[in-house]
Design an enzyme around this catalytic site. Structure first.
Site, PDB file in Angstrom:
ATOM      1  N   ASP A   1       3.881  -0.144  -7.523  1.00 36.95           N
ATOM      2  CA  ASP A   1       2.524  -0.373  -8.021  1.00 36.95           C
ATOM      3  C   ASP A   1       1.516   0.431  -7.210  1.00 36.95           C
ATOM      4  O   ASP A   1       0.357   0.547  -7.614  1.00 36.95           O
ATOM      5  CB  ASP A   1       2.169  -1.861  -7.950  1.00 36.95           C
ATOM      6  CG  ASP A   1       0.819  -2.158  -8.582  1.00 36.95           C
ATOM      7  OD1 ASP A   1       0.583  -1.683  -9.720  1.00 36.95           O
ATOM      8  OD2 ASP A   1      -0.005  -2.845  -7.948  1.00 36.95           O
TER       9      ASP A   1
ATOM     10  N   ARG B   1       0.859  -1.176   0.000  1.00 42.53           N
ATOM     11  CA  ARG B   1       0.000   0.000   0.000  1.00 42.53           C
ATOM     12  C   ARG B   1       0.899   1.229   0.000  1.00 42.53           C
ATOM     13  O   ARG B   1       1.981   1.230   0.609  1.00 42.53           O
ATOM     14  CB  ARG B   1      -0.917   0.040   1.227  1.00 42.53           C
ATOM     15  CG  ARG B   1      -2.058  -0.972   1.190  1.00 42.53           C
ATOM     16  CD  ARG B   1      -3.086  -0.628   0.129  1.00 42.53           C
ATOM     17  NE  ARG B   1      -4.268  -1.475   0.183  1.00 42.53           N
ATOM     18  CZ  ARG B   1      -4.429  -2.587  -0.499  1.00 42.53           C
ATOM     19  NH1 ARG B   1      -3.434  -3.002  -1.296  1.00 42.53           N
ATOM     20  NH2 ARG B   1      -5.544  -3.289  -0.422  1.00 42.53           N
TER      21      ARG B   1
ATOM     22  N   GLU C   1      -2.659   8.406  -3.835  1.00 32.95           N
ATOM     23  CA  GLU C   1      -3.115   7.518  -4.900  1.00 32.95           C
ATOM     24  C   GLU C   1      -4.584   7.781  -5.187  1.00 32.95           C
ATOM     25  O   GLU C   1      -5.375   7.830  -4.242  1.00 32.95           O
ATOM     26  CB  GLU C   1      -2.913   6.062  -4.484  1.00 32.95           C
ATOM     27  CG  GLU C   1      -3.194   5.060  -5.584  1.00 32.95           C
ATOM     28  CD  GLU C   1      -2.934   3.623  -5.166  1.00 32.95           C
ATOM     29  OE1 GLU C   1      -3.878   2.810  -5.285  1.00 32.95           O
ATOM     30  OE2 GLU C   1      -1.806   3.322  -4.710  1.00 32.95           O
TER      31      GLU C   1
ATOM     32  N   HIS D   1      -1.447   0.631  -9.639  1.00 33.69           N
ATOM     33  CA  HIS D   1      -2.129  -0.276  -8.701  1.00 33.69           C
ATOM     34  C   HIS D   1      -2.879  -1.375  -9.459  1.00 33.69           C
ATOM     35  O   HIS D   1      -4.100  -1.530  -9.340  1.00 33.69           O
ATOM     36  CB  HIS D   1      -3.092   0.498  -7.793  1.00 33.69           C
ATOM     37  CG  HIS D   1      -3.415  -0.249  -6.525  1.00 33.69           C
ATOM     38  ND1 HIS D   1      -3.854   0.370  -5.377  1.00 33.69           N
ATOM     39  CD2 HIS D   1      -3.371  -1.578  -6.222  1.00 33.69           C
ATOM     40  CE1 HIS D   1      -4.067  -0.529  -4.428  1.00 33.69           C
ATOM     41  NE2 HIS D   1      -3.778  -1.716  -4.920  1.00 33.69           N
TER      42      HIS D   1
END
Length: 315
Positions: A254, A231, A259, A278
């Site tokens: 990722d 995360r 985000e 992501h």
């Protein structure tokens, strides 16, 4: 309310899931403004996938009879803010077994693409330039996996053919596995200086938020690669930018914090960073595994058997 009369909210139409047990009332809801039924009648709530925390939590306050909240993600941080709205005894289950293959594949792709210079090759192809050179190999590298649950274990399975010099493992609790010992977060200061590649696959919780800060990054050796498939908030973005802009470390991410990464954010154009949006679990492998999980869980629920993957129970 008994299981035989229970409403089940699913993010797929029931007819698209093989093996669902009879005797449950299946309602389709994938985060739309209107609910498919009265939330007070829902006994088993499957959280819509990738619809964000606001959607995930929205019906919880009205789910007075819910018994199980099931995510289709490995992480549960998007649901945790709403747990206080629930009565005691509600089981929160994650999607262990659904994302391991996809996330482990992406992890290896990020490592190999970053080490072997693929971002530069793509830019050179756009400009019709032949860019040869000498690049690092994953072979003979020392790898550290921080967060050695089912996804971390799946990552190591896929590292096995690449002739790494060493794979070290860190999790919340120390234990021994068939591949070797798993150490704790307290052991990171001794492990980080020896790690050429550091993979983050840990859940986001109070002990891991901001875990990868200035001190963590400073302990990594020059030229090391940080790979985050966990995360975004596990990493202090400002501290990471400092290391990237100095040229000392590389990163393949990722997930980011914030985000989605907004336009104009300096992380987009920092040197030595590869960013994917992501997509660790977003592959063709997701849906069949998610549907198998739901069929298995609901079969157990309808039969009055314990459901699996229980992460926490509200108190």
């Amino acid at each position: 309310m008994t299981a035989t009369t229970a409403d089940v909210w699913l993010p797929y139409p029931a007819e698209e899931i093989d093996g669902l047990p009879e005797g449950l009332n299946y309602l389709f809801w994938d985060g739309e403004p209107d609910y498919p039924g009265d939330p007070a009648d829902c006994a088993y709530y499957v959280v819509p996938y990738l619809k964000g925390a606001e959607v995930a939590v929205r019906p919880l306050a009205s789910m007075s009879a819910v018994q199980v909240v099931q995510t289709l993600s490995a992480g549960i941080d998007h649901v945790e803010p709403g747990l206080a709205l629930l009565h005691s005894g509600v089981r929160l289950c994650n999607a262990k077994g659904v994302h391991e293959a996809s996330t482990a594949e992406l992890t290896l792709a990020l490592i190999l693409a970053s080490l072997r210079g693929f971002p530069g090759f793509v830019h050179s192809q756009d400009k019709e330039e032949w860019r040869s050179g000498f690049y690092p190999s994953l072979a003979d590298k020392s790898v550290l996996i921080v967060g050695y649950g089912s996804i971390g274990s799946a990552i190591e399975d896929r590292l096995a053919p690449f002739e790494c010099a060493r794979v070290a493992r860190v999790a919340r609790s120390a234990r021994t596995t068939a591949r070797g010992p798993v150490q704790t977060l307290d052991d990171l200061p001794a492990l980080l200086p020896e790690a050429d590649v550091v993979i983050l696959s840990t859940p986001l919780n109070p002990s891991t938020q901001g875990l990868v800060g200035a001190d963590f990054l400073a302990a990594m050796p020059d030229g090391a690669l940080l790979v985050n498939v966990a995360r975004g908030p596990v990493v202090d973005t400002k501290a990471l930018l400092t290391e990237l802009e100095s040229g000392r470390l590389r990163a393949a991410l990722d997930v980011t914090d914030p985000e989605p990464l907004p336009a104009g954010h300096p992380l987009w154009h920092a040197p030595n960073v590869l960013i994917t949006p992501h997509v660790g679990g977003s592959t063709s492998a997701f849906e069949p595994r998610a549907k198998r999980l739901l069929a298995a869980q609901l079969t157990r629920f309808a039969a009055g058997e314990p459901v699996r993957n229980v992460v926490t129970t509200t108190g």
